[in-house]
Design an enzyme around this catalytic site. Structure first.
Site, PDB file in Angstrom:
ATOM      1  N   HIS A 292       3.883   7.091   3.857  1.00  0.00           N
ATOM      2  CA  HIS A 292       4.841   5.997   3.673  1.00  0.00           C
ATOM      3  C   HIS A 292       4.401   5.068   2.555  1.00  0.00           C
ATOM      4  CE1 HIS A 292       2.080   3.966   6.655  1.00  0.00           C
ATOM      5  NE2 HIS A 292       2.351   2.884   5.947  1.00  0.00           N
TER       6      HIS A 292
ATOM      7  N   GLU B  79       7.751   1.019   5.068  1.00  0.00           N
ATOM      8  CA  GLU B  79       7.307  -0.086   5.923  1.00  0.00           C
ATOM      9  C   GLU B  79       7.550  -1.381   5.170  1.00  0.00           C
ATOM     10  OE1 GLU B  79       3.050  -0.069   6.617  1.00  0.00           O
ATOM     11  OE2 GLU B  79       3.209  -1.487   8.285  1.00  0.00           O
TER      12      GLU B  79
ATOM     13  N   HIS C  85       0.836  -1.208   0.000  1.00  0.00           N
ATOM     14  CA  HIS C  85       0.000   0.000   0.000  1.00  0.00           C
ATOM     15  C   HIS C  85       0.866   1.253   0.000  1.00  0.00           C
ATOM     16  CE1 HIS C  85       0.525  -0.768   4.421  1.00  0.00           C
ATOM     17  NE2 HIS C  85       0.668   0.533   4.469  1.00  0.00           N
TER      18      HIS C  85
END
Lengths: 134, 134
Positions: free
Chosen positions: A79, A130, A7
């Site tokens: 992010h 991440e 994502h």
């Protein structure tokens, strides 16, 4: 090591307005809002055919995205999350290569219930990254 | 209206170092650098299984990303690009909904040879959004 883009997270000051914009103006499939009190955020997912956009809004005090929104009051890209097969092996390789893992340096259980870690943006072209084990 | 996430663009101050980081530390498939003099950027693509990351570096004077890197000297996420089937129809719908298209308000031929437009970040949660017709 990295696989799919799981994502892109976008922090937004008004979650309902952002969800409406993606649903009605951009015509995307948009989830309901879910509070994640353990992570200090409320999330809405935009489901695209090949990946997801995660809209983030602060929840409670000490939200990890409160500072970001204070600096970026209109919101902004927060992010990107890449998938990895083995987050322990990934963490070892990244630390050996000199990258800094945020927090205590070890993977944690993330907002999606899977092991995650965050890498220091200064080590990755100014981008908060991440990694999520899938 | 929007379909797949075509790419996430990350502006970087050192293209070779960024490509090496993605290739050798993150273990991704990384393209060669390509100068795009008509667009004022040099690009490197990170090929993920479901989408791409586009690394952008300024090329020549008046690069459209020079200002972004002046404000973000370590680099950072610059834009996301969503695919659409019909960019003319998309532009009409977005303008009718009050979103601002950058430039003269009409689609242009983008860095990948396809019709694109960019939407004003203030209209989209602080995020610069490119639409590309595929």
């Amino acid at each position: 090591m990295i696989g799919k883009l799981n994502h892109v997270a976008i922090a937004v000051p008004d979650l309902e307005a952002a969800a409406d914009l993606y649903r009605n103006t951009l015509g995307a499939t948009v989830s309901e809002a879910v509070d994640q009190p353990d992570h200090g955020v409320t999330t809405v997912f935009i489901e695209l055919p090949n990946t997801k956009i995660e809209l983030l809004h602060p929840l409670g005090e000490n939200s990890p995205i409160a500072g970001f929104l204070a600096k970026n009051p209109a919101g902004g890209m927060h992010h990107v999350c890449y998938e990895v097969d083995d987050i322990t092996a990934a963490a070892e390789k990244l630390k050996a290569d000199g990258l800094r893992i945020l927090g205590d340096g070890n993977p944690k259980i993330g907002a999606h219930g899977k092991p995650v870690l965050f890498l220091h943006p200064k080590d990755l072209c100014g981008t908060l990254v991440e990694l999520e084990e899938v």
